[in-house]
Design an enzyme around this catalytic site. Structure first.
Site, PDB file in Angstrom:
ATOM      1  CG  HIS A 115      -1.968  -1.122   1.123  1.00 19.35           C
ATOM      2  ND1 HIS A 115      -2.668  -1.597   2.205  1.00 19.35           N
ATOM      3  CD2 HIS A 115      -2.376  -1.878   0.065  1.00 19.35           C
ATOM      4  CE1 HIS A 115      -3.478  -2.568   1.817  1.00 19.35           C
ATOM      5  NE2 HIS A 115      -3.312  -2.761   0.525  1.00 19.35           N
ATOM      6  CB  CYS A 174       4.965  21.213 -13.286  1.00 16.52           C
ATOM      7  SG  CYS A 174       3.962  19.940 -12.467  1.00 16.52           S
TER       8      CYS A 174
HETATM    9  N1  APR Z   1      -0.959  -7.118  18.247  1.00 24.30           N
HETATM   10  C1  APR Z   1      -1.692  -7.951  17.454  1.00 24.30           C
HETATM   11  N2  APR Z   1      -2.802  -7.569  16.783  1.00 24.30           N
HETATM   12  C2  APR Z   1      -3.184  -6.275  16.926  1.00 24.30           C
HETATM   13  C3  APR Z   1      -2.490  -5.346  17.734  1.00 24.30           C
HETATM   14  C4  APR Z   1      -1.332  -5.823  18.412  1.00 24.30           C
HETATM   15  N3  APR Z   1      -0.592  -5.030  19.216  1.00 24.30           N
HETATM   16  N4  APR Z   1      -3.139  -4.147  17.660  1.00 24.30           N
HETATM   17  C5  APR Z   1      -4.195  -4.323  16.844  1.00 24.30           C
HETATM   18  N5  APR Z   1      -4.226  -5.601  16.406  1.00 24.30           N
HETATM   19  C6  APR Z   1      -5.144  -6.196  15.438  1.00 24.30           C
HETATM   20  C7  APR Z   1      -6.561  -5.706  15.515  1.00 24.30           C
HETATM   21  O1  APR Z   1      -7.325  -6.546  16.361  1.00 24.30           O
HETATM   22  C8  APR Z   1      -7.027  -5.819  14.054  1.00 24.30           C
HETATM   23  O2  APR Z   1      -7.666  -7.064  13.800  1.00 24.30           O
HETATM   24  O3  APR Z   1      -4.659  -5.791  14.172  1.00 24.30           O
HETATM   25  C9  APR Z   1      -5.728  -5.772  13.240  1.00 24.30           C
HETATM   26  C10 APR Z   1      -5.609  -4.510  12.400  1.00 24.30           C
HETATM   27  O4  APR Z   1      -6.598  -4.586  11.410  1.00 24.30           O
HETATM   28  P1  APR Z   1      -6.935  -3.273  10.542  1.00 24.30           P
HETATM   29  O5  APR Z   1      -7.078  -2.097  11.442  1.00 24.30           O
HETATM   30  O6  APR Z   1      -8.047  -3.657   9.625  1.00 24.30           O
HETATM   31  O7  APR Z   1      -5.577  -3.027   9.705  1.00 24.30           O
HETATM   32  P2  APR Z   1      -5.108  -3.794   8.401  1.00 24.30           P
HETATM   33  O8  APR Z   1      -5.483  -5.227   8.435  1.00 24.30           O
HETATM   34  O9  APR Z   1      -3.664  -3.456   8.233  1.00 24.30           O
HETATM   35  O10 APR Z   1      -5.945  -3.041   7.251  1.00 24.30           O
HETATM   36  C11 APR Z   1      -5.612  -3.335   5.915  1.00 24.30           C
HETATM   37  O11 APR Z   1      -7.010  -1.490   5.209  1.00 24.30           O
HETATM   38  O12 APR Z   1      -7.721   0.705   5.421  1.00 24.30           O
HETATM   39  C12 APR Z   1      -6.897  -0.144   4.730  1.00 24.30           C
HETATM   40  O13 APR Z   1      -4.963   0.514   3.602  1.00 24.30           O
HETATM   41  C13 APR Z   1      -5.459   0.253   4.881  1.00 24.30           C
HETATM   42  O14 APR Z   1      -3.507  -1.178   4.883  1.00 24.30           O
HETATM   43  C14 APR Z   1      -4.785  -0.982   5.469  1.00 24.30           C
HETATM   44  C15 APR Z   1      -5.747  -2.086   5.087  1.00 24.30           C
END
Ligand code: APR
Length: 253
Positions: A123, A159
């Site tokens: 991303h 630009c």
């Molecule tokens: N340790 C383990 N898991 C964790 C921790 C931690 N310290 N903190 C949060 N989490 C978990 C949460 O429970 C959640 O399920 O990490 C997950 C994060 O999920 P999202 O917030 O959905 O993030 P992500 O999976 O990276 O999202 C993917 O969505 O909005 C777009 O581009 C954005 O790259 C992102 C993509």
């Protein structure tokens, strides 16, 4: 160290081609909120307003994007790699990590010491920007200074074109080279470890499935359930920092 973490350490110690796949959950312990946990970014802002079409299509779309960016970028810039980032970098130094495929844009894997060519950013990266017209590159720090000096919508100094961070917005094409490389390395992995991702955003979330279908052992370390838990060989419902610090200790033992 509990049994599941001990098993993950053994898997890292024995794997020929271990691959890590990280999401925003691996950076929450560095102070960067994730997207879908309670209080996450999409609890406070509407993701539908931050699409590629809105950004390139309208001045008001770009103004809204930079209003958010003015708030979120200082948090990313102030963040430091946490135990999970540092453990992955050390595992690579020990020859126990092939690469890290990340959905994160915060540059923390590189700042933890993982070589840039071993971090596959699906991303993009929030620390760099580019003019969409002439391709001029500016650091995000430069652009942040323009915002702090009063620019509402940063324009190219060469630009006058539209300047955009090198992050992938919803509706924007995925980076082809990174996607191909991530798929190739996922299929070649014999151990695929998801750290801190809800696994709900595609096509990134195809990578664990590619690995599993190609015969890899799939481990998921996440505070909440994910749609791929049932396919995983190992699920650890704990914090990525503590788990990966314990895994590193186990690999070194
Ligand atoms: N340790 C383990 N898991 C964790 C921790 C931690 N310290 N903190 C949060 N989490 C978990 C949460 O429970 C959640 O399920 O990490 C997950 C994060 O999920 P999202 O917030 O959905 O993030 P992500 O999976 O990276 O999202 C993917 O969505 O909005 C777009 O581009 C954005 O790259 C992102 C993509």
């Amino acid at each position: 160290m509990n049994g599941a973490v001990l098993r993950l350490a053994e898997l890292f110690a024995r794997a020929r081609r271990p691959v890590a796949f990280t999401g925003a959950g691996v950076s929450t312990e560095s102070g960067i909120p994730d997207f879908r946990s309670p209080g996450g970014l999409w609890d406070r802002f509407d993701p539908r307003e931050f699409t590629y079409q809105n950004f390139v299509g309208s001045v008001s779309g770009r103004r809204k994007y930079w209003e958010l960016g003015r708030v979120t970028y200082p948090v990313i810039r102030a963040a430091r790699p946490n135990a999970a980032h540092l453990a992955l970098a050390e595992l690579h130094r020990l020859g126990r990590l092939d690469c890290c495929i990340t959905q994160n844009i915060d540059d923390l894997h590189q700042r933890a010491g993982l070589p840039g060519e071993r971090v596959i950013e699906l991303h993009g990266n929030a620390t760099r920007t580019r003019c969409l017209e002439c391709g001029a590159a500016y650091t995000r720090d430069e652009v942040h200074e323009w915002l702090q000096a009063g620019d509402e919508i940063p324009a190219c100094r060469r630009c006058g074109g539209v300047v955009k961070p090198t992050t992938v917005l919803f509706g924007e094409a995925m980076p082809a080279r990174e996607m191909q490389e991530a798929e190739r390395r996922s299929r070649a992995a014999d151990l695929f470890v998801v750290l801190g991702s809800s696994l709900v955003v595609y096509p990134a979330a195809y990578m664990p499935a590619h690995a599993k279908h190609a015969g890899a052992t799939l481990a998921i370390v996440n505070l909440e359930a994910t749609p791929l838990d049932a396919q995983a060989d190992l699920v650890i419902r704990d914090k990525a920092g503590a788990v990966m610090a314990a895994v590193l200790d186990g690999v070194r033992a």
